[in-house]
Design a protein around this motif. Structure first.
Motif, PDB file in Angstrom:
ATOM      1  N   ASN A 262      38.395 -41.037  39.044  1.00  0.00           N
ATOM      2  CA  ASN A 262      37.451 -39.934  39.200  1.00  0.00           C
ATOM      3  C   ASN A 262      36.837 -39.652  37.832  1.00  0.00           C
ATOM      4  O   ASN A 262      37.508 -39.161  36.931  1.00  0.00           O
ATOM      5  CB  ASN A 262      38.162 -38.696  39.738  1.00  0.00           C
ATOM      6  N   GLY A 268      33.158 -38.173  42.896  1.00  0.00           N
ATOM      7  CA  GLY A 268      34.531 -37.877  43.281  1.00  0.00           C
ATOM      8  C   GLY A 268      35.424 -39.065  42.958  1.00  0.00           C
ATOM      9  O   GLY A 268      35.225 -39.772  41.970  1.00  0.00           O
ATOM     10  N   TYR A 269      36.416 -39.321  43.804  1.00  0.00           N
ATOM     11  CA  TYR A 269      37.260 -40.493  43.646  1.00  0.00           C
ATOM     12  C   TYR A 269      36.521 -41.701  44.198  1.00  0.00           C
ATOM     13  O   TYR A 269      36.071 -41.686  45.344  1.00  0.00           O
ATOM     14  CB  TYR A 269      38.592 -40.310  44.373  1.00  0.00           C
ATOM     15  N   THR A 309      35.372 -35.850  48.321  1.00  0.00           N
ATOM     16  CA  THR A 309      35.533 -35.421  46.936  1.00  0.00           C
ATOM     17  C   THR A 309      34.217 -35.550  46.176  1.00  0.00           C
ATOM     18  O   THR A 309      33.318 -36.271  46.585  1.00  0.00           O
ATOM     19  CB  THR A 309      36.621 -36.257  46.238  1.00  0.00           C
ATOM     20  N   GLY A 310      34.112 -34.848  45.060  1.00  0.00           N
ATOM     21  CA  GLY A 310      32.892 -34.895  44.264  1.00  0.00           C
ATOM     22  C   GLY A 310      31.781 -34.081  44.895  1.00  0.00           C
ATOM     23  O   GLY A 310      32.027 -33.096  45.598  1.00  0.00           O
TER      24      GLY A 310
END
Length: 335
Positions: A262, A268-269, A309-310
């Motif tokens: 990340n 994100g990841y 994510t992110g």
């Protein structure tokens, strides 16, 4: 005497149990019959948390919606962006209540935003004229080559996407306006446009990468390459595929993992896999990463799981195809 009384009680209890079971069985049959008589199994259609109708065939309805979003070459439409896709829940619908596929279709597509595809003819990377097809743009370049135009080495073709369709110029006028009489003979000869001719940052041109990719995840494409949505401040460099949280993400082709982590850059990841010859693929917004930098993977290996994510508004996979740092439209190779 004691044993006979026990046996009689057992027999009476058994008969009662059998009668009860038979009654329950008959009741179940009658209940099922009543349900079949008065109800139809169907699908409740939900859009943005609101029930907008019912359909008896969700596959046909979704296919119709997907066809609406697809490319329409006659109108220069690359795709139509829909703000939200419907979801479906199986339910029982009274037979006197009708399904309403047409109303659902109209509701889902009423706010669709068309993104147009066209081609800019550039001189020294500045857009000069616009034409409808790549074939038309090639004809302009070829005619200028035939006329030995002095600026032929500075010309290029850029595939463009936008919410507004540009005014197109005829091939003849493009040639007439762009032609420059050659005073000094150049030894450089214009060749078929390469990736750098199309754009300096990203490209929707289809080039032969020499690799056969597979779909990294199954799902519906929720955001296309080149789109400009309100959730981001830049042109979309990949495609988003909506899928449930935790869905396995597969390597689109064999290669070596060059990044897994990340970087706090909005992705994100995410995982980057190098496939050689400058070609790589990116898998972003993951909930879990299953490979490490330097690891060798085969096509189809699970490398991560879908997440949000992110910079993400829901569970999906953001997928990119790159060559030498330039992004290309993944739909030229998958889906």
């Amino acid at each position: 005497m004691f044993n006979i009384n026990i046996l009689k009680k057992v027999a009476i209890t058994t008969r009662k149990s059998i009668k009860l079971i038979v009654l329950m069985f008959l009741s179940a049959i009658i209940l099922i019959g009543l349900v079949v008589l008065f109800y139809n199994p169907t699908y409740k259609v939900i859009l943005n948390g609101e029930v907008i109708g019912y359909t008896s065939n969700k596959s046909d309805l979704q296919e119709r919606i997907n066809e609406y979003t697809n490319e329409n070459e006659e109108k220069n439409i690359a795709f139509i962006q829909i703000d939200a896709m419907p979801t479906y829940e199986l339910c029982l619908l009274k037979k006197d209540v009708s399904t309403n596929d047409d109303e659902i279709y109209a509701k889902v597509t009423e706010n669709g935003t068309p993104y147009y595809k066209y081609y800019a003819i550039t001189e020294e990377k500045k857009e000069k004229f616009y034409v409808a097809t790549f074939k038309d743009a090639e004809k302009v370049i070829e005619k200028l080559e035939d006329k030995n135009s002095a600026n032929q080495d500075d010309l290029g073709i850029v595939e463009k996407y936008g919410k507004d369709l540009k005014k197109f110029t005829s091939i003849e006028k493009c040639v007439s306006e762009l032609y420059e009489k050659k005073i000094v003979v150049s030894k450089t000869v214009y060749s078929t446009p390469s990736a750098s001719n199309y754009t300096t940052g990203s490209s929707s041109a289809r080039i032969n990468l020499g690799i056969n990719f597979i779909n990294p995840v199954s799902g519906i494409i929720t955001s296309r390459y080149g789109s400009n949505d309100s959730v981001r401040d830049h042109t979309h460099a990949g495609i988003d595929i909506g899928a449930p949280y935790g869905t396995p993400i597969k390597a689109a082709a064999s290669g070596t993992v060059t990044y897994s982590g990340n970087a706090n850059d909005g992705y994100g990841y995410y995982v980057i896999i190098s496939h050689g010859n400058g070609i790589s693929t990116v898998y972003a917004h993951c909930s879990q990463l299953l490979v490490s930098k330097g690891e060798k993977v085969k096509q189809g290996d699970v490398v991560a799981k879908v997440g949000s994510t992110g910079n993400s508004t829901g569970n999906h996979l953001h997928f990119e195809v790159r060559k030498n740092g330039v992004t290309y439209n993944p739909q030229n190779y998958v889906y």
